[in-house]
Write a protein that holds these residues in place. Structure first.
Motif, mmCIF file in Angstrom:
data_model
loop_
_atom_site.group_PDB
_atom_site.id
_atom_site.type_symbol
_atom_site.label_atom_id
_atom_site.label_comp_id
_atom_site.label_asym_id
_atom_site.label_seq_id
_atom_site.Cartn_x
_atom_site.Cartn_y
_atom_site.Cartn_z
ATOM 1 N N HIS A 88 0.823 -1.227 0.000
ATOM 2 C CA HIS A 88 0.000 0.000 0.000
ATOM 3 C C HIS A 88 0.848 1.264 0.000
ATOM 4 O O HIS A 88 0.348 2.342 -0.283
ATOM 5 C CB HIS A 88 -0.890 0.000 1.248
ATOM 6 C CG HIS A 88 -0.097 0.098 2.530
ATOM 7 N ND1 HIS A 88 0.729 -0.928 2.976
ATOM 8 C CD2 HIS A 88 0.049 1.098 3.425
ATOM 9 C CE1 HIS A 88 1.311 -0.560 4.098
ATOM 10 N NE2 HIS A 88 0.924 0.665 4.393
ATOM 11 N N LYS A 89 2.140 1.177 0.329
ATOM 12 C CA LYS A 89 2.982 2.364 0.530
ATOM 13 C C LYS A 89 2.956 3.331 -0.660
ATOM 14 O O LYS A 89 3.066 4.536 -0.498
ATOM 15 C CB LYS A 89 4.432 1.943 0.801
ATOM 16 C CG LYS A 89 4.612 1.136 2.084
ATOM 17 C CD LYS A 89 5.055 2.021 3.216
ATOM 18 C CE LYS A 89 4.998 1.398 4.592
ATOM 19 N NZ LYS A 89 5.375 0.015 4.739
ATOM 20 N N SER A 192 4.319 6.585 7.069
ATOM 21 C CA SER A 192 3.183 6.062 7.826
ATOM 22 C C SER A 192 2.433 7.214 8.491
ATOM 23 O O SER A 192 2.829 8.379 8.358
ATOM 24 C CB SER A 192 3.668 5.047 8.860
ATOM 25 O OG SER A 192 2.559 4.363 9.416
ATOM 26 N N GLY A 235 1.679 -0.952 12.080
ATOM 27 C CA GLY A 235 3.039 -0.619 12.461
ATOM 28 C C GLY A 235 2.953 0.820 12.953
ATOM 29 O O GLY A 235 2.766 1.097 14.129
ATOM 30 N N GLY A 237 0.606 2.652 11.230
ATOM 31 C CA GLY A 237 -0.853 2.750 11.111
ATOM 32 C C GLY A 237 -1.405 3.167 9.751
ATOM 33 O O GLY A 237 -2.596 3.435 9.631
ATOM 34 N N SER A 238 -0.582 3.191 8.675
ATOM 35 C CA SER A 238 -1.111 3.763 7.432
ATOM 36 C C SER A 238 -2.041 2.835 6.661
ATOM 37 O O SER A 238 -3.057 3.288 6.137
ATOM 38 C CB SER A 238 0.020 4.265 6.536
ATOM 39 O OG SER A 238 0.789 3.213 5.999
ATOM 40 N N ASN A 239 -1.742 1.516 6.597
ATOM 41 C CA ASN A 239 -2.695 0.673 5.854
ATOM 42 C C ASN A 239 -3.989 0.528 6.644
ATOM 43 O O ASN A 239 -5.083 0.530 6.067
ATOM 44 C CB ASN A 239 -2.056 -0.665 5.429
ATOM 45 C CG ASN A 239 -2.142 -1.765 6.461
ATOM 46 O OD1 ASN A 239 -3.114 -2.513 6.494
ATOM 47 N ND2 ASN A 239 -1.140 -1.867 7.330
ATOM 48 N N GLU A 353 4.025 -8.544 7.502
ATOM 49 C CA GLU A 353 3.212 -7.561 8.225
ATOM 50 C C GLU A 353 1.736 -7.944 8.113
ATOM 51 O O GLU A 353 1.016 -8.057 9.113
ATOM 52 C CB GLU A 353 3.432 -6.150 7.659
ATOM 53 C CG GLU A 353 4.822 -5.580 7.881
ATOM 54 C CD GLU A 353 5.844 -6.065 6.847
ATOM 55 O OE1 GLU A 353 5.447 -6.754 5.879
ATOM 56 O OE2 GLU A 353 7.041 -5.762 7.016
ATOM 57 N N SER A 377 -1.889 -5.982 3.254
ATOM 58 C CA SER A 377 -1.174 -4.733 2.962
ATOM 59 C C SER A 377 -0.054 -4.904 1.942
ATOM 60 O O SER A 377 0.319 -3.961 1.255
ATOM 61 C CB SER A 377 -0.608 -4.140 4.253
ATOM 62 O OG SER A 377 0.158 -5.104 4.959
#
Ligand SMILES: *Cc1c(COP(=O)(O)O)cnc(C)c1O
Length: 393
Positions: A88-89, A192, A235, A237-239, A353, A377
């Motif tokens: 997703h990054k 993130s 981690g 929290g972004s996804n 992850e 993710s």
């Protein structure tokens, strides 16, 4: 009351912008500009076109029938593993580089742990012809060699960081130090929902395309635009933030977040920030932080480099404090077992992850009619060696 950010950059008591004097202007400029840019028609048309034609969106919402049968619910997987660069990054880096360009910045810096954010940043820098410097802990440089080679091939400079544990926290410190030396021409692309305001909100908005798609995809598939459960790993929290963004204030939807238990929360070898953290300030924001009695940041541990971080985004800290989200710790062994299970049941090898999100399934009590959306993710290509070596030990 909303669980989204308030006008001062806080989520309840968490968030804010605690930055050194020299960065005040940078951070303030970004606070003033980011919403204007994101909401502009020029940004939206370019961002949407890149998400479609370059990243490969929309990502599929896949009904996992064998996994559903196993856990006694209707489980849909949101397939962020199918994006360009494998996670997703890229949704976030595509957005932030457009914002950087709009603000006239010439040089991009980033931190990376597993290297996924570094690769996603180096990728968009190649695309936009911008200089790129990535800080990475020396331990991670060794552990994630292929991603280092990818970043170099993409034209980025990778700087190994030798301080502390030589992992993500130390790389972030070094990136902030660089930013302090070059505040005028440099844009810091954070990977993130962490860092000083507006980063947590900016990253969550750029990732919110995930929940925007879940809405119409569920409507199409089941005739209802919300699930009973949303599940994701955390981690920074972004996804997870992207998965829940459009549902965060909709109490019909239960939110289940998995953090990395490492060898077990009680062993001290863990990255379970919500379970163990106390309120503190890390990398520019107030949140839960794993720290000793006298406020020293403790070294986290997880088998998954992407979750090996002693903090968590302020959005998620607030949801945990207010019990809006249920946060579970998933240990290394549980994540590995879940990765093998998904691989054998559905033919999908998840990132380590993402395997932590899957590892929460055995801890749940579903009703047969429950609709569950779980975000995968990233893909497991980078983790094959870890998977294969785990059972040899
Ligand atoms: C970086 C990463 C994560 C953890 O970061 P979040 O910001 O919490 O999403 C999770 N999954 C994958 C595949 C990653 O690369």
């Amino acid at each position: 009351m909303s669980y989204l950010v308030d006008q001062y950059g806080y989520y309840g008591e968490f968030g804010g912008a605690y930055v050194p004097e020299i960065l005040h202007k940078c951070v303030e400029d970004l606070q003033k500009e980011y919403l204007k840019v994101i909401e502009s028609e020029a940004f939206q048309s370019e961002y949407r076109a890149l998400l479609r034609d370059y990243v490969g969106r929309p990502s599929p919402l896949y009904y996992a029938s064998r996994l559903s049968e196993k856990y006694g619910a209707k489980i849909y997987l949101k397939r962020e593993d199918l994006n360009h660069t494998g996670a997703h990054k890229i949704n976030n880096t595509v957005g932030q580089i457009l914002i950087a360009r709009h603000m006239g910045k010439k040089r991009i810096i980033a931190e990376t742990g597993a290297g996924q954010h570094g690769v996603a940043t180096a990728t968009v820098c190649a695309l936009m012809n911008m200089e790129c410097v990535v800080y990475m802990g020396a331990t991670d440089v060794k552990r994630q060699h292929i991603n280092v080679e990818k970043m170099k091939m993409l034209g980025a400079t990778v700087v190994p960081v030798e301080s502390g544990n030589k992992t993500l926290k130390d790389a972030t410190n070094e990136a902030i130090r660089d930013w302090c030396c070059h505040p005028a021409d440099t844009f810091y692309i954070i990977g993130s929902t962490v860092g000083p305001h507006p980063y947590p909100d900016m990253v969550a908005r750029l990732q919110s395309v995930i929940s925007e798609e879940i809405k119409w995809q569920l409507q199409e598939k089941i005739g209802r635009d919300y699930p009973d459960y949303l599940m994701a790993c955390v981690g920074g929290g972004s996804n997870a933030g992207g998965t829940i963004y459009h549902y965060i204030d909709d109490e019909r939807v239960k939110i289940v977040l998995s953090e990395a238990g490492g060898l077990g929360v009680e062993t001290g070898k863990t990255a379970a920030t919500i379970a163990l953290g106390k309120v503190g300030i890390l990398h520019g924001a107030k949140s839960y932080v794993i720290q000793s009695e006298d406020g020293q940041i403790e070294e986290p541990y997880s088998i998954s480099a992407g979750l090996d971080y002693p903090g968590i985004g302020p959005m998620h800290a607030n949801m945990a404090a207010k019990a809006r989200a249920t946060v579970l710790s998933v240990n290394d062994d549980e994540a590995i077992a879940a990765a093998y299970e998904l691989t054998r049941l559905e033919g999908i090898i998840p990132a380590l992850e993402s395997a932590h999100a899957l590892g929460a399934l055995p801890k749940m009590q579903f009703k047969p009619e429950d609709i569950v959306v779980l975000t995968v993710s990233g893909r497991g290509d980078k983790d094959i060696e870890t998977y294969l070596n785990y059972y040899k030990k």
